[in-house]
Design a protein around this motif. Structure first.
Motif, PDB file in Angstrom:
ATOM      1  N   THR A 190       0.823  -1.209   0.000  1.00 28.85           N
ATOM      2  CA  THR A 190       0.000   0.000   0.000  1.00 28.85           C
ATOM      3  C   THR A 190       0.857   1.259   0.000  1.00 28.85           C
ATOM      4  N   VAL A 191       1.909   1.261   0.804  1.00 25.96           N
ATOM      5  CA  VAL A 191       2.795   2.428   0.867  1.00 25.96           C
ATOM      6  C   VAL A 191       3.486   2.661  -0.473  1.00 25.96           C
ATOM      7  N   LEU A 192       3.993   1.586  -1.079  1.00 25.24           N
ATOM      8  CA  LEU A 192       4.668   1.713  -2.372  1.00 25.24           C
ATOM      9  C   LEU A 192       3.709   2.235  -3.436  1.00 25.24           C
ATOM     10  N   ALA A 193       2.489   1.693  -3.461  1.00 28.78           N
ATOM     11  CA  ALA A 193       1.505   2.145  -4.442  1.00 28.78           C
ATOM     12  C   ALA A 193       1.106   3.601  -4.195  1.00 28.78           C
ATOM     13  N   ALA A 194       0.989   3.994  -2.929  1.00 26.46           N
ATOM     14  CA  ALA A 194       0.631   5.378  -2.605  1.00 26.46           C
ATOM     15  C   ALA A 194       1.738   6.343  -3.015  1.00 26.46           C
ATOM     16  N   VAL A 195       2.992   5.946  -2.804  1.00 29.70           N
ATOM     17  CA  VAL A 195       4.119   6.793  -3.222  1.00 29.70           C
ATOM     18  C   VAL A 195       4.130   6.940  -4.740  1.00 29.70           C
ATOM     19  N   ALA A 196       3.849   5.834  -5.450  1.00 25.95           N
ATOM     20  CA  ALA A 196       3.770   5.907  -6.909  1.00 25.95           C
ATOM     21  C   ALA A 196       2.666   6.869  -7.341  1.00 25.95           C
ATOM     22  N   ALA A 197       1.527   6.826  -6.655  1.00 24.52           N
ATOM     23  CA  ALA A 197       0.426   7.728  -6.985  1.00 24.52           C
ATOM     24  C   ALA A 197       0.818   9.186  -6.764  1.00 24.52           C
ATOM     25  N   LEU A 198       1.505   9.453  -5.662  1.00 25.08           N
ATOM     26  CA  LEU A 198       1.955  10.820  -5.391  1.00 25.08           C
ATOM     27  C   LEU A 198       2.919  11.300  -6.462  1.00 25.08           C
ATOM     28  N   GLY A 199       3.852  10.429  -6.847  1.00 19.51           N
ATOM     29  CA  GLY A 199       4.829  10.804  -7.865  1.00 19.51           C
ATOM     30  C   GLY A 199       4.185  11.071  -9.208  1.00 19.51           C
ATOM     31  N   TRP A 200       3.279  10.189  -9.616  1.00 21.78           N
ATOM     32  CA  TRP A 200       2.622  10.389 -10.908  1.00 21.78           C
ATOM     33  C   TRP A 200       1.698  11.593 -10.887  1.00 21.78           C
ATOM     34  N   GLY A 201       1.037  11.835  -9.767  1.00 20.36           N
ATOM     35  CA  GLY A 201       0.171  13.005  -9.685  1.00 20.36           C
ATOM     36  C   GLY A 201       0.942  14.305  -9.803  1.00 20.36           C
ATOM     37  N   ALA A 202       2.086  14.378  -9.111  1.00 21.67           N
ATOM     38  CA  ALA A 202       2.922  15.581  -9.199  1.00 21.67           C
ATOM     39  C   ALA A 202       3.532  15.724 -10.592  1.00 21.67           C
ATOM     40  N   ALA A 203       3.925  14.599 -11.204  1.00 18.04           N
ATOM     41  CA  ALA A 203       4.484  14.639 -12.552  1.00 18.04           C
ATOM     42  C   ALA A 203       3.452  15.137 -13.557  1.00 18.04           C
ATOM     43  N   ASP A 204       2.206  14.687 -13.403  1.00 21.85           N
ATOM     44  CA  ASP A 204       1.152  15.129 -14.317  1.00 21.85           C
ATOM     45  C   ASP A 204       0.873  16.622 -14.173  1.00 21.85           C
ATOM     46  N   TYR A 205       0.932  17.117 -12.941  1.00 19.88           N
ATOM     47  CA  TYR A 205       0.731  18.551 -12.744  1.00 19.88           C
ATOM     48  C   TYR A 205       1.830  19.346 -13.451  1.00 19.88           C
ATOM     49  N   CYS A 206       3.067  18.919 -13.274  1.00 17.90           N
ATOM     50  CA  CYS A 206       4.194  19.604 -13.922  1.00 17.90           C
ATOM     51  C   CYS A 206       4.091  19.492 -15.436  1.00 17.90           C
ATOM     52  N   GLY A 207       3.726  18.308 -15.934  1.00 17.42           N
ATOM     53  CA  GLY A 207       3.588  18.124 -17.371  1.00 17.42           C
ATOM     54  C   GLY A 207       2.488  18.976 -17.959  1.00 17.42           C
ATOM     55  N   ALA A 208       1.382  19.079 -17.236  1.00 16.06           N
ATOM     56  CA  ALA A 208       0.270  19.904 -17.712  1.00 16.06           C
ATOM     57  C   ALA A 208       0.656  21.381 -17.745  1.00 16.06           C
TER      58      ALA A 208
END
Length: 278
Positions: A4-22
């Motif tokens: 769960t922790v690993l998946a949550a960290v992945a979600a945080l990373g992808w969410g921040a990456a998408d914001y920067c990409g947008a």
């Protein structure tokens, strides 16, 4: 708990990456943003492999990663382009829910079903994605239809990427990430280079591009670690909570106001993580 922790960290990373990409795609073509972010993240991937690889690359791991990367590249281009044109708050809920449902359905079909609490948590995660990402109303029906179709396509491609990432197996390590990055660069490069000269006058927003690439690669690695430890039907929806991070960043940095359903969605997301971790 570790999954769960690993998946949550992945979600945080992808969410921040998408914001920067947008944000970067508002000033530069989405294909160029994706290409540059992927290329500039190669040193990060090399460091990941140097630190974790216990053996050389295996063809099957690279092949599954390549297929996942091709889907991910398509999803990213569609996502960044639509986010930049229509706004994060209109696109994120459709994309996020679609990206969550695809691995959930695939996991339930080919793997063992999670326990009752975990399954309840997965359902809360999917509902959380829709609530936390919903901010405004779409005013023009023509734009809404096109936006929804593009968001569905982006979410489907990103969800399929998660399904493909679950196939290499725990002994593959992070080599699927190398295959995925090679595929994304090869898939995006023709479109980005074709329009490079026409958009040469447009400055590249280097900071968000670099941050998007680094965070995307790190999130990819954490997603692989989570896939090695847990069920696709659980990891996929938790990883797909990334719109929560995207929207929270938009709320904080763009000074948008938190609505009641957003607050409820964030609470559901937290509850989903707790239920899955039990």
């Amino acid at each position: 708990m570790g999954t769960t922790v690993l998946a949550a960290v992945a979600a945080l990373g992808w969410g921040a990456a998408d914001y920067c990409g947008a944000r970067a795609s508002r000033n530069a073509p989405a294909t160029r943003v994706v290409l540059l972010s992927q290329v500039l993240s190669l040193p990060v991937i090399a460091l990941w492999l140097a630190a974790t690889a216990s053996h050389g690359p295996r063809p099957t791991a690279l092949a599954w990663g390549f297929a996942a990367g091709a889907c991910g590249a398509l999803g990213l281009v569609l996502l960044y382009r639509t986010l930049a044109a229509e706004g994060i708050v209109l696109v994120a809920p459709v994309t996020g829910v679609t990206a969550a449902v695809v691995p959930l359905a695939a996991g339930l079909a080919v793997q063992a079903a999670p326990g009752p609490l975990a399954l309840c948590g997965v359902c809360c995660a999917v509902l959380s994605i829709a609530l936390v990402s919903r901010v405004g109303r779409i005013r023009r029906a023509g734009v809404a239809t096109r936006t929804v179709l593009l968001a569905l396509a982006a979410g489907g491609a990103l969800g399929l990427q998660l399904v493909l990432l679950s196939h290499p197996g725990p002994d593959a390590g992070l080599w699927p990430l190398a295959g995925a990055r090679a595929a994304s660069v090869l898939c995006v490069a023709p479109g980005a280079l074709r329009g490079w000269s026409k958009a040469a006058a447009a400055p590249v927003p280097w900071l968000p591009v670099v941050v998007a690439g680094v965070l995307d690669s790190a999130a990819f690695a954490f997603c692989l670690f989570a896939m090695d430890r847990g069920l696709l039907s659980v990891v996929g929806p938790i990883v797909s909570l990334y719109p929560a991070a995207t929207v929270v960043l938009a709320l904080v940095l763009d000074r948008e106001r938190v609505t009641a359903h957003q607050a409820l969605g964030l609470c559901l997301g937290a509850g989903a993580l707790l239920l899955v971790a039990v």
